[in-house]
Design a protein around this motif. Sequence first.
Motif, PDB file in Angstrom:
ATOM      1  N   THR A 112       0.843  -1.186   0.000  1.00 58.61           N
ATOM      2  CA  THR A 112       0.000   0.000   0.000  1.00 58.61           C
ATOM      3  C   THR A 112       0.883   1.243   0.000  1.00 58.61           C
ATOM      4  O   THR A 112       1.954   1.254   0.596  1.00 58.61           O
ATOM      5  N   THR A 113       0.427   2.250  -0.697  1.00 57.94           N
ATOM      6  CA  THR A 113       1.159   3.503  -0.777  1.00 57.94           C
ATOM      7  C   THR A 113       0.877   4.321   0.468  1.00 57.94           C
ATOM      8  O   THR A 113      -0.283   4.548   0.811  1.00 57.94           O
ATOM      9  N   GLN A 114       1.942   4.745   1.117  1.00 56.51           N
ATOM     10  CA  GLN A 114       1.800   5.568   2.317  1.00 56.51           C
ATOM     11  C   GLN A 114       1.540   7.008   1.891  1.00 56.51           C
ATOM     12  O   GLN A 114       2.284   7.561   1.082  1.00 56.51           O
ATOM     13  N   THR A 115       0.451   7.583   2.395  1.00 48.36           N
ATOM     14  CA  THR A 115       0.110   8.961   2.043  1.00 48.36           C
ATOM     15  C   THR A 115      -0.017   9.805   3.305  1.00 48.36           C
ATOM     16  O   THR A 115      -0.117   9.283   4.417  1.00 48.36           O
ATOM     17  N   MET A 116      -0.003  11.118   3.086  1.00 46.46           N
ATOM     18  CA  MET A 116      -0.155  12.044   4.207  1.00 46.46           C
ATOM     19  C   MET A 116      -1.019  13.218   3.759  1.00 46.46           C
ATOM     20  O   MET A 116      -1.166  13.468   2.565  1.00 46.46           O
ATOM     21  N   LYS A 117      -1.550  13.910   4.742  1.00 45.88           N
ATOM     22  CA  LYS A 117      -2.343  15.093   4.454  1.00 45.88           C
ATOM     23  C   LYS A 117      -1.409  16.200   3.953  1.00 45.88           C
ATOM     24  O   LYS A 117      -0.223  16.224   4.311  1.00 45.88           O
ATOM     25  N   PRO A 118      -1.937  17.116   3.184  1.00 49.28           N
ATOM     26  CA  PRO A 118      -1.111  18.221   2.693  1.00 49.28           C
ATOM     27  C   PRO A 118      -0.452  19.023   3.826  1.00 49.28           C
ATOM     28  O   PRO A 118       0.688  19.469   3.686  1.00 49.28           O
ATOM     29  N   ALA A 119      -1.149  19.191   4.950  1.00 52.23           N
ATOM     30  CA  ALA A 119      -0.572  19.949   6.071  1.00 52.23           C
ATOM     31  C   ALA A 119       0.684  19.263   6.601  1.00 52.23           C
ATOM     32  O   ALA A 119       1.680  19.932   6.925  1.00 52.23           O
ATOM     33  N   THR A 120       0.656  17.946   6.681  1.00 53.41           N
ATOM     34  CA  THR A 120       1.822  17.191   7.143  1.00 53.41           C
ATOM     35  C   THR A 120       2.965  17.323   6.151  1.00 53.41           C
ATOM     36  O   THR A 120       4.109  17.562   6.539  1.00 53.41           O
ATOM     37  N   ALA A 121       2.654  17.202   4.882  1.00 54.02           N
ATOM     38  CA  ALA A 121       3.684  17.323   3.843  1.00 54.02           C
ATOM     39  C   ALA A 121       4.294  18.724   3.851  1.00 54.02           C
ATOM     40  O   ALA A 121       5.516  18.878   3.743  1.00 54.02           O
ATOM     41  N   ALA A 122       3.453  19.750   3.998  1.00 54.30           N
ATOM     42  CA  ALA A 122       3.952  21.130   4.027  1.00 54.30           C
ATOM     43  C   ALA A 122       4.896  21.332   5.205  1.00 54.30           C
ATOM     44  O   ALA A 122       5.949  21.961   5.074  1.00 54.30           O
ATOM     45  N   VAL A 163      -3.744  14.513  -1.617  1.00 61.32           N
ATOM     46  CA  VAL A 163      -2.941  13.829  -0.615  1.00 61.32           C
ATOM     47  C   VAL A 163      -1.554  13.663  -1.230  1.00 61.32           C
ATOM     48  O   VAL A 163      -1.393  13.698  -2.449  1.00 61.32           O
ATOM     49  N   VAL A 164      -0.558  13.509  -0.382  1.00 62.30           N
ATOM     50  CA  VAL A 164       0.821  13.408  -0.847  1.00 62.30           C
ATOM     51  C   VAL A 164       1.370  12.051  -0.440  1.00 62.30           C
ATOM     52  O   VAL A 164       1.319  11.684   0.737  1.00 62.30           O
ATOM     53  N   SER A 165       1.862  11.307  -1.414  1.00 61.48           N
ATOM     54  CA  SER A 165       2.454  10.005  -1.101  1.00 61.48           C
ATOM     55  C   SER A 165       3.878  10.218  -0.616  1.00 61.48           C
ATOM     56  O   SER A 165       4.487  11.273  -0.836  1.00 61.48           O
ATOM     57  N   ARG A 166       4.424   9.220   0.019  1.00 62.51           N
ATOM     58  CA  ARG A 166       5.812   9.268   0.482  1.00 62.51           C
ATOM     59  C   ARG A 166       6.754   9.486  -0.703  1.00 62.51           C
ATOM     60  O   ARG A 166       7.679  10.286  -0.631  1.00 62.51           O
ATOM     61  N   ASP A 167       6.481   8.809  -1.820  1.00 60.27           N
ATOM     62  CA  ASP A 167       7.301   8.974  -3.020  1.00 60.27           C
ATOM     63  C   ASP A 167       7.218  10.400  -3.562  1.00 60.27           C
ATOM     64  O   ASP A 167       8.225  10.971  -3.984  1.00 60.27           O
ATOM     65  N   GLU A 168       6.013  10.976  -3.560  1.00 58.77           N
ATOM     66  CA  GLU A 168       5.849  12.355  -4.025  1.00 58.77           C
ATOM     67  C   GLU A 168       6.605  13.326  -3.121  1.00 58.77           C
ATOM     68  O   GLU A 168       7.240  14.268  -3.606  1.00 58.77           O
TER      69      GLU A 168
END
Length: 135
Positions: free
Chosen positions: A6-16, A34-39
């Motif tokens: 499964t692709t690990q994703t995060m909310k935009p706030a976490t990525a920012a 949403v932002v994946s770990r790879d992104e």
Amino acid sequence: MPKSKTTQTMKPATAAKKLGVLLSATPAEFQEGVVSRDELNELQSTPPAWLVELRRNGPHPKQVIAAKLRVSTSGLARSGITGPLTTAEIDALKAENPEWLERERTVYAEARKEALRLKERRTDEPPHASGAPGR
């Protein structure tokens, strides 16, 4: 049947926050998805123009402002700085060097020095043989 990864994703706030930028200053497509770990890794390794610009000129979140001013985020709050600042505003504060900034830099430096002293002290202490405090 093997499990699919499964692709690990995060909310935009976490990525920012991980990118050190203010979410509200990012493009709409970043804020809405949403932002994946790879992104995230791709954004960190080869940042697009908007990310380079945000990191260079701001507006910056409080953690970045604090780091650029060499004070704590608590010190920023005590001084009344609660919102984002641009790089130009941070540079102006550095040039002005108000009394509160000098004071907060001293407080921050002392706190870091004490934290380092305590860390070194913990690493120098031998572990207890039984795991329980001595009598």
